[in-house]
Design a protein around this motif. Structure first.
Motif, short mmCIF file in Angstrom:
data_model
loop_
_atom_site.label_atom_id
_atom_site.label_comp_id
_atom_site.label_asym_id
_atom_site.label_seq_id
_atom_site.Cartn_x
_atom_site.Cartn_y
_atom_site.Cartn_z
N GLY A 456 0.81 -1.22 0.00
CA GLY A 456 0.00 0.00 0.00
C GLY A 456 0.84 1.26 0.00
N GLY A 457 1.99 1.20 -0.68
CA GLY A 457 2.90 2.35 -0.75
C GLY A 457 4.16 2.08 0.04
N LEU A 458 5.27 2.68 -0.43
CA LEU A 458 6.56 2.49 0.24
C LEU A 458 7.26 3.81 0.55
CD1 LEU A 458 7.99 -0.53 -1.82
CD2 LEU A 458 7.08 -0.59 0.50
N GLY A 459 6.52 4.89 0.52
CA GLY A 459 7.16 6.18 0.79
C GLY A 459 8.11 6.59 -0.31
N GLY A 460 7.72 6.33 -1.55
CA GLY A 460 8.60 6.58 -2.69
C GLY A 460 9.03 8.02 -2.83
N ARG A 461 8.12 8.96 -2.56
CA ARG A 461 8.47 10.37 -2.71
C ARG A 461 9.57 10.77 -1.73
NH1 ARG A 461 3.46 14.31 -3.16
NH2 ARG A 461 3.21 12.91 -4.94
N SER A 462 9.45 10.29 -0.51
CA SER A 462 10.46 10.59 0.51
C SER A 462 11.81 9.98 0.14
CB SER A 462 10.01 10.05 1.87
OG SER A 462 11.03 10.14 2.82
N VAL A 463 11.80 8.74 -0.36
CA VAL A 463 13.04 8.07 -0.75
C VAL A 463 13.68 8.79 -1.93
CG1 VAL A 463 13.99 5.95 -1.73
CG2 VAL A 463 12.33 5.83 0.15
N LEU A 464 12.87 9.15 -2.93
CA LEU A 464 13.41 9.83 -4.10
C LEU A 464 14.00 11.18 -3.75
CD1 LEU A 464 13.75 9.62 -7.16
CD2 LEU A 464 11.53 10.73 -7.43
N ASP A 465 13.33 11.91 -2.87
CA ASP A 465 13.86 13.20 -2.43
C ASP A 465 15.20 13.02 -1.72
OD1 ASP A 465 13.55 16.13 -1.75
OD2 ASP A 465 13.62 15.29 0.27
N GLY A 466 15.31 11.99 -0.89
CA GLY A 466 16.57 11.72 -0.21
C GLY A 466 17.67 11.34 -1.17
N LEU A 467 17.34 10.52 -2.19
CA LEU A 467 18.35 10.10 -3.16
C LEU A 467 18.90 11.28 -3.97
CD1 LEU A 467 16.89 6.75 -4.56
CD2 LEU A 467 19.06 7.06 -3.36
N TRP A 468 18.02 12.21 -4.37
CA TRP A 468 18.50 13.37 -5.12
C TRP A 468 19.51 14.16 -4.28
CZ3 TRP A 468 18.46 13.67 -9.99
CH2 TRP A 468 17.39 13.22 -10.76
N ARG A 469 19.20 14.34 -3.01
CA ARG A 469 20.13 15.09 -2.15
C ARG A 469 21.43 14.31 -1.93
NH1 ARG A 469 16.75 17.47 2.89
NH2 ARG A 469 14.77 16.69 2.14
N MET A 470 21.32 13.01 -1.78
CA MET A 470 22.53 12.21 -1.56
C MET A 470 23.44 12.25 -2.78
SD MET A 470 20.69 8.97 0.31
CE MET A 470 19.61 9.26 1.71
N TYR A 471 22.88 12.13 -3.96
CA TYR A 471 23.71 12.23 -5.17
C TYR A 471 24.26 13.64 -5.35
CZ TYR A 471 23.04 7.53 -7.00
OH TYR A 471 23.09 6.18 -7.18
N GLY A 472 23.46 14.64 -4.95
CA GLY A 472 23.96 16.01 -5.01
C GLY A 472 25.18 16.22 -4.13
N ALA A 473 25.21 15.53 -2.99
CA ALA A 473 26.38 15.62 -2.11
C ALA A 473 27.51 14.72 -2.57
CB ALA A 473 25.97 15.26 -0.69
N ALA A 474 27.20 13.62 -3.27
CA ALA A 474 28.21 12.63 -3.64
C ALA A 474 29.01 13.01 -4.88
CB ALA A 474 27.55 11.26 -3.86
N LEU A 475 28.39 13.68 -5.84
CA LEU A 475 29.09 13.97 -7.09
C LEU A 475 30.30 14.90 -6.89
CD1 LEU A 475 26.10 14.20 -9.60
CD2 LEU A 475 27.75 12.35 -9.29
N PRO A 476 30.20 15.96 -6.07
CA PRO A 476 31.42 16.75 -5.81
C PRO A 476 32.53 15.95 -5.13
CG PRO A 476 29.46 18.00 -5.19
CD PRO A 476 29.01 16.60 -5.48
N CYS A 477 32.15 15.01 -4.27
CA CYS A 477 33.18 14.19 -3.61
C CYS A 477 33.88 13.31 -4.64
CB CYS A 477 32.58 13.37 -2.47
SG CYS A 477 32.15 11.67 -2.80
N ALA A 478 33.14 12.83 -5.66
CA ALA A 478 33.76 12.05 -6.73
C ALA A 478 34.71 12.91 -7.55
CB ALA A 478 32.68 11.47 -7.63
N ALA A 479 34.33 14.16 -7.80
CA ALA A 479 35.20 15.06 -8.56
C ALA A 479 36.53 15.29 -7.82
CB ALA A 479 34.48 16.38 -8.81
N ILE A 480 36.46 15.47 -6.51
CA ILE A 480 37.68 15.66 -5.72
C ILE A 480 38.54 14.41 -5.77
CG2 ILE A 480 38.52 15.91 -3.35
CD1 ILE A 480 36.20 17.86 -2.91
N ALA A 481 37.93 13.24 -5.59
CA ALA A 481 38.68 11.99 -5.65
C ALA A 481 39.33 11.80 -7.02
CB ALA A 481 37.76 10.81 -5.34
N LEU A 482 38.63 12.19 -8.09
CA LEU A 482 39.18 12.08 -9.43
C LEU A 482 40.38 13.00 -9.61
CD1 LEU A 482 38.66 10.64 -12.13
CD2 LEU A 482 37.25 12.59 -12.81
#
Length: 539
Positions: A456-482
């Motif tokens: 009956g639902g899995l809280g998809g909107r909340s999970v998707l919102d969290g994933l966007w923010r997590m990737y937003g924080a992760a991509l700059p860290c990848a650039a620094i590591a590169l």
């Protein structure tokens, strides 16, 4: 959330030590026997007990056995004690019989899982399998003991016990190199060398199982064999287990395809003069490294989450099931997202540091790292897929996961076969890792829709919102590591020193940037993890 975090932290600590010692173990064995034909023979033989165990018991642990024990504890007059006794009795007897049969049929089993392996390769792999296959009985004993401990909310022992296994095998590998001076040439390895490798590997599992049995005894469980199966409740377990076995069987058929294609690619690469190991062993080692963040974080959360979700389903509280799942997904992804991104950047640095020793060249290790980089793409969808399966298992539904697994197996086999046919032998295994990534990305999407409909639902909107923010924080860290990766290669190259610098500086700075940005982007799961760690360090 905090309760799940605390339980996950206890298990994550044990799992982290277990996985790290596991990679030391893998590095020592790789240094002893290499990543070419002897490495392939050992690693195929090493996987067979796990395969047979999964077919019989392992695949049912999380899907059927844990929820069934929880229900028995809740509804049986004796709190499920008789149910647990019968379960442990039947599992142990069954697996002893399977271990004995496996030893007798070792050579045909090896031939099933390999292609283009020389007669000497089949002989060596079968000899190792005969030494290693008795592990199955000890797997069963330890695994059921661990499941019973988990239903009693005792999570530490099942996560820490594998450390003993790793330490024993590390000792065996070092003895192989420095005491008996074992060979890494499949044509020169002796019967004594194979006995040390095979029996030493089995001794590790024996130590692990004994530790779990002792922990179960300390938890108040007293085992006595019980064969009174009538009206025991195990019949319902068998019905549910039929689909669980189908799930495992489908995955093992996919594994047969993968091992055959990768061993064939490795033999073809050697015939074509490729200067590095490019068969099953690089795929297997890269997959083990890929599993490290999943095993530390996702498995810990899954193990704590499943018994509670099963209780909520029994009580009819679907709202709590959804909350538990959503919290678990966000917590897992808050660590898995940056880990996957960093693996895509620093994969070769990790593998050069671990594998470029003994019988392996830097080129061998770099190739394993290239495969690992491709697997890094799969980390989030693979972890999400495994979490989604637990939704079905908490409802006692093992049929849907089996059907999803069938789709995954067909897609992965088809894409892997295309990679084998189209790509040069030296790159075929990387193509198969990409096939795995595509498969679990598609599988996670399809499984989410099915699980959401069931709960009956899995809280998809909340999970998707969290994933966007997590990737937003992760991509700059990848650039620094590169950037650190590029600078280090220019200054000192990709040797042991350079790899260590890349991981310490690039990985360290990258994670520091991720934690800072996650805090600024208000990702609560990261803040909770940091707060928990800081609180424990401050004690």
């Amino acid at each position: 959330m905090n309760r799940l975090l605390r339980a996950g932290a206890i298990m994550a600590a044990g799992t982290m030590v277990s996985r790290l010692t596991g990679f030391i173990r893998t590095a020592v064995i790789a240094a002893a026997i290499g990543t070419a034909l002897l490495g392939d023979a050992y690693n195929v033989a090493y996987q067979i007990p796990y395969i047979l165990f999964d077919l019989l018991i392992g695949g049912m642990l999380s899907s059927v056995i844990v929820p069934s024990i929880v229900r028995a504890q809740k509804h049986d007059a004796d709190g499920g004690k008789a149910y647990e006794q019968r379960l442990l009795t039947i599992a142990t007897v069954l697996l002893i019989g399977v271990a004995a049969l496996g030893v007798l049929l070792a050579e045909p089993i090896i031939e099933l899982y390999t292609s283009d392996l020389s007669p000497r390769g089949v002989e060596v792999a079968a000899t190792l399998a005969r030494y290693i296959l008795p592990q199955i009985a000890f797997f069963g004993l330890g695994a059921i003991a661990g499941a019973i401990l988990n239903t009693r909310d005792r999570f530490a022992a099942p996560m820490w016990a594998p450390v003993l296994n790793n330490l024993v095998v590390i000792g065996v590998g070092l003895a192989y190199i420095f005491v008996i001076h074992g060979s890494d040439d499949i044509d020169k390895v002796s019967a004594t060398h194979l006995a040390v490798l095979g029996l030493g590997t089995t001794a590790g599992i024996v130590a692990q199982s004994i530790a779990l049995v002792i922990s179960l005894h300390r938890a108040g469980f007293r085992f006595r064999p019980r064969f009174d199966l009538r009206d025991s409740g195990l019949g319902e377990l068998a019905k549910l287990g039929a689909w669980a076995l189908a799930f495992v069987g489908i995955n093992q058929l996919a594994f047969v395809v993968t091992t055959n294609l990768t061993t064939a690619a490795g033999s073809r690469a050697i015939a074509e003069g490729v200067a590095y190991g490019a068969g099953w062993t690089p795929y297997n080692y890269a997959y083990q490294l890929f599993q490290l963040p999943y095993g530390i974080i996702a498995v810990s959360v899954i193990t704590a989450m499943l018994p509670r979700m099963s209780r909520y389903v029994t009580d009819g509280r679907l709202d709590l099931v959804r909350d538990e799942f959503s919290s678990g997904v966000r917590m897992v992804c808050s660590v898995i997202v940056p880990a996957g991104v960093l693996l895509m950047v620093l994969g070769p640095a990790v593998t050069v540091l671990i594998f470029s020793h003994g019988a392996n060249s830097v080129q061998d290790a770099v190739y394993i790292g290239n495969v690992l980089q491709v697997f890094g793409l799969a980390l989030v969808p693979f972890s999400l897929f495994q979490l989604l399966l637990r939704v079905f298992y908490s409802f006692g539904d093992t049929r849907t996961p089996a059907l999803v697994a069938l789709g995954n197996a067909v897609l992965n086999a088809a894409l892997s076969f295309v990679a084998y046919l189209v790509l040069p032998a030296g790159q075929a295994v990387m193509g198969m890792a990409f096939a795995f990534t595509v498969t679990y990305t598609v599988g996670a999407g399809a499984t989410w829709m099915l699980a959401s409909r069931r709960a009956g639902g899995l809280g998809g909107r909340s999970v998707l919102d969290g994933l966007w923010r997590m990737y937003g924080a992760a991509l700059p860290c990848a650039a620094i590591a590169l950037g650190v990766l590029w600078a280090t290669r220019q200054l000192v190259g990709l040797g042991t020193l350079g790899s260590a610098l890349m991981l310490v500086v690039g990985g360290g700075l990258g994670m520091a940037v991720y934690l800072f940005l996650a805090h600024r982007l208000r990702i609560p799961e990261v803040n909770s993890i940091v707060g928990l760690v800081a609180g424990r360090v401050g004690r």
